[in-house]
Motif scaffolding. Structure first.
Motif, mmCIF file in Angstrom:
data_model
loop_
_atom_site.group_PDB
_atom_site.id
_atom_site.type_symbol
_atom_site.label_atom_id
_atom_site.label_comp_id
_atom_site.label_asym_id
_atom_site.label_seq_id
_atom_site.Cartn_x
_atom_site.Cartn_y
_atom_site.Cartn_z
ATOM 1 N N LEU A 6 -27.197 -27.533 -27.319
ATOM 2 C CA LEU A 6 -27.527 -27.851 -28.703
ATOM 3 C C LEU A 6 -26.344 -27.443 -29.568
ATOM 4 O O LEU A 6 -25.966 -26.269 -29.588
ATOM 5 C CB LEU A 6 -28.767 -27.086 -29.169
ATOM 6 N N VAL A 7 -25.769 -28.387 -30.287
ATOM 7 C CA VAL A 7 -24.633 -28.116 -31.162
ATOM 8 C C VAL A 7 -25.108 -28.292 -32.600
ATOM 9 O O VAL A 7 -25.508 -29.395 -33.002
ATOM 10 C CB VAL A 7 -23.451 -29.060 -30.875
ATOM 11 N N HIS A 8 -25.060 -27.211 -33.367
ATOM 12 C CA HIS A 8 -25.552 -27.235 -34.745
ATOM 13 C C HIS A 8 -24.395 -27.023 -35.717
ATOM 14 O O HIS A 8 -23.825 -25.930 -35.788
ATOM 15 C CB HIS A 8 -26.607 -26.149 -34.953
ATOM 16 N N ASP A 9 -24.055 -28.075 -36.439
ATOM 17 C CA ASP A 9 -23.058 -28.012 -37.501
ATOM 18 C C ASP A 9 -23.816 -27.799 -38.811
ATOM 19 O O ASP A 9 -24.335 -28.752 -39.403
ATOM 20 C CB ASP A 9 -22.248 -29.311 -37.537
ATOM 21 N N VAL A 10 -23.917 -26.547 -39.226
ATOM 22 C CA VAL A 10 -24.736 -26.227 -40.397
ATOM 23 C C VAL A 10 -24.158 -26.854 -41.661
ATOM 24 O O VAL A 10 -24.880 -27.463 -42.453
ATOM 25 C CB VAL A 10 -24.862 -24.696 -40.571
ATOM 26 N N ASN A 11 -22.849 -26.718 -41.852
ATOM 27 C CA ASN A 11 -22.226 -27.254 -43.057
ATOM 28 C C ASN A 11 -22.305 -28.777 -43.087
ATOM 29 O O ASN A 11 -22.439 -29.384 -44.153
ATOM 30 C CB ASN A 11 -20.768 -26.802 -43.151
ATOM 31 N N TYR B 134 -27.511 -17.004 -37.609
ATOM 32 C CA TYR B 134 -26.409 -17.626 -38.333
ATOM 33 C C TYR B 134 -26.957 -18.455 -39.493
ATOM 34 O O TYR B 134 -28.134 -18.842 -39.512
ATOM 35 C CB TYR B 134 -25.564 -18.490 -37.399
ATOM 36 N N SER B 135 -26.111 -18.737 -40.473
ATOM 37 C CA SER B 135 -26.516 -19.556 -41.614
ATOM 38 C C SER B 135 -25.416 -20.519 -42.045
ATOM 39 O O SER B 135 -25.579 -21.254 -43.021
ATOM 40 C CB SER B 135 -26.907 -18.661 -42.802
ATOM 41 N N SER B 136 -24.289 -20.511 -41.346
ATOM 42 C CA SER B 136 -23.188 -21.429 -41.645
ATOM 43 C C SER B 136 -22.354 -21.597 -40.386
ATOM 44 O O SER B 136 -22.578 -20.927 -39.372
ATOM 45 C CB SER B 136 -22.324 -20.884 -42.790
ATOM 46 N N GLY B 137 -21.380 -22.511 -40.456
ATOM 47 C CA GLY B 137 -20.494 -22.721 -39.325
ATOM 48 C C GLY B 137 -21.064 -23.688 -38.296
ATOM 49 O O GLY B 137 -22.037 -24.403 -38.559
ATOM 50 N N VAL B 138 -20.445 -23.693 -37.114
ATOM 51 C CA VAL B 138 -20.883 -24.557 -36.012
ATOM 52 C C VAL B 138 -21.209 -23.656 -34.823
ATOM 53 O O VAL B 138 -20.342 -22.936 -34.325
ATOM 54 C CB VAL B 138 -19.798 -25.584 -35.624
ATOM 55 N N TRP B 139 -22.447 -23.728 -34.373
ATOM 56 C CA TRP B 139 -22.930 -22.884 -33.289
ATOM 57 C C TRP B 139 -23.494 -23.759 -32.172
ATOM 58 O O TRP B 139 -23.935 -24.881 -32.410
ATOM 59 C CB TRP B 139 -24.010 -21.931 -33.788
ATOM 60 N N GLN B 140 -23.497 -23.193 -30.976
ATOM 61 C CA GLN B 140 -23.962 -23.964 -29.825
ATOM 62 C C GLN B 140 -24.719 -23.075 -28.843
ATOM 63 O O GLN B 140 -24.288 -21.972 -28.512
ATOM 64 C CB GLN B 140 -22.773 -24.618 -29.107
ATOM 65 N N PHE B 141 -25.851 -23.603 -28.396
ATOM 66 C CA PHE B 141 -26.631 -22.990 -27.315
ATOM 67 C C PHE B 141 -26.400 -23.794 -26.051
ATOM 68 O O PHE B 141 -26.370 -25.026 -26.076
ATOM 69 C CB PHE B 141 -28.119 -23.007 -27.671
ATOM 70 N N GLU B 142 -26.272 -23.081 -24.928
ATOM 71 C CA GLU B 142 -26.141 -23.746 -23.624
ATOM 72 C C GLU B 142 -27.000 -23.018 -22.604
ATOM 73 O O GLU B 142 -27.064 -21.783 -22.591
ATOM 74 C CB GLU B 142 -24.684 -23.748 -23.166
ATOM 75 N N GLY B 143 -27.660 -23.778 -21.756
ATOM 76 C CA GLY B 143 -28.430 -23.179 -20.678
ATOM 77 C C GLY B 143 -28.900 -24.237 -19.701
ATOM 78 O O GLY B 143 -29.051 -25.409 -20.065
ATOM 79 N N SER B 144 -29.120 -23.832 -18.467
ATOM 80 C CA SER B 144 -29.675 -24.725 -17.446
ATOM 81 C C SER B 144 -31.158 -24.414 -17.292
ATOM 82 O O SER B 144 -31.551 -23.245 -17.234
ATOM 83 C CB SER B 144 -28.950 -24.544 -16.109
ATOM 84 N N VAL B 145 -31.968 -25.469 -17.209
ATOM 85 C CA VAL B 145 -33.416 -25.296 -17.229
ATOM 86 C C VAL B 145 -34.068 -26.122 -16.128
ATOM 87 O O VAL B 145 -33.581 -27.196 -15.764
ATOM 88 C CB VAL B 145 -33.994 -25.680 -18.620
ATOM 89 N N PHE B 146 -35.167 -25.598 -15.625
ATOM 90 C CA PHE B 146 -35.998 -26.266 -14.619
ATOM 91 C C PHE B 146 -37.424 -26.253 -15.142
ATOM 92 O O PHE B 146 -37.968 -25.186 -15.468
ATOM 93 C CB PHE B 146 -35.904 -25.524 -13.289
ATOM 94 N N VAL B 147 -38.046 -27.426 -15.219
ATOM 95 C CA VAL B 147 -39.430 -27.540 -15.689
ATOM 96 C C VAL B 147 -40.273 -28.102 -14.542
ATOM 97 O O VAL B 147 -40.067 -29.241 -14.122
ATOM 98 C CB VAL B 147 -39.545 -28.460 -16.915
#
Length: 221
Positions: free
Chosen positions: A163-168, A98-111
């Motif tokens: 992670l919520v990325h508001d590119v604009n 993506y290069s514009s807009g609002v995108w979001q990644f979601e995931g559950s993680v164990f370290v």
């Protein structure tokens, strides 16, 4: 009698409100960061696996019971013979750049305890650099790149990352278990995509690094 009936009816209608408030408080008062977003369907084709180029995939990755387990060693090769980057075993989300807009990644993680100096999730790309954000684990704490500590004591437990990325708007927000813990400016618009797994940081890394991921989702507005 009429007043008693009114009080009983009032209690009946207030019960769901009180219960919801109680549940909200028990959950830490966290709001859902995906509210207002639309889920983007994912298939196996969207999961591109990167691992040291000289070892078979099964020696650095497993997928069982819905969990992606990825690990790497500090002296592993990069993901291609021509790359000069650090070793990694990562999932690159393919087909949803993506290069514009609002995108979001979601995931559950164990370290697991002992993994240190590893980037576990990132947004790749940026006008001012190779990445927009890196979240790294050092001695159980999460850092923004190798700097500010934004969450502590994350070893040996599952936790949800958004992670919520508001590119604009030029902003990235980080949520842990539904609560916002960090916000920063991004690195400018570019060809952008999400990655998760383990990617060795430049210095002070453990010899063995591992993360496990499940319930990976992509959202957009």
């Amino acid at each position: 009698m009429e007043n008693m009936k009114f009080r009983n009816v009032t209690k009946f209608f207030l019960l769901p409100t009180i219960l919801n408030a109680f549940l909200h408080a028990c959950s830490g008062g966290a709001d859902d960061p995906t509210d207002g977003f639309t889920s983007v369907p994912l298939s196996d084709n969207n999961f591109e696996l990167q691992r040291p180029y000289d070892v078979p995939l099964q020696q650095r990755y497993t997928f069982q019971n819905g969990t992606h387990r990825m690990w790497v060693y500090a002296d592993d090769k990069p993901h291609t013979p021509t790359s000069h980057t650090q070793p990694r075993t990562e999932i690159r989300i393919r087909g949803l750049d993506y290069s514009s807009g609002v995108w979001q990644f979601e995931g559950s993680v164990f370290v697991p305890n002992g993994t240190s100096g590893a980037t576990i999730v990132q947004i790749h790309g940026g006008a001012k650099g190779a990445t927009t954000i890196l979240l790294r684990i050092f001695n159980g704490d999460m850092r923004y790149y190798s700097g500010e500590v934004i969450a502590r004591n994350l070893y040996d437990r599952w936790f949800r990352v958004n992670l919520v990325h508001d590119v604009n708007g030029g902003k990235v927000k980080v949520f842990i278990n539904g609560s916002q813990i960090f916000e920063t400016h991004d690195q400018g618009p570019a060809n952008l995509y999400f990655k998760c797994g383990v990617y060795a940081a430049p210095a002070n890394i453990s010899y063995y690094m591992e993360s496990r991921w499940k319930d990976i989702k992509i959202w957009r507005k």
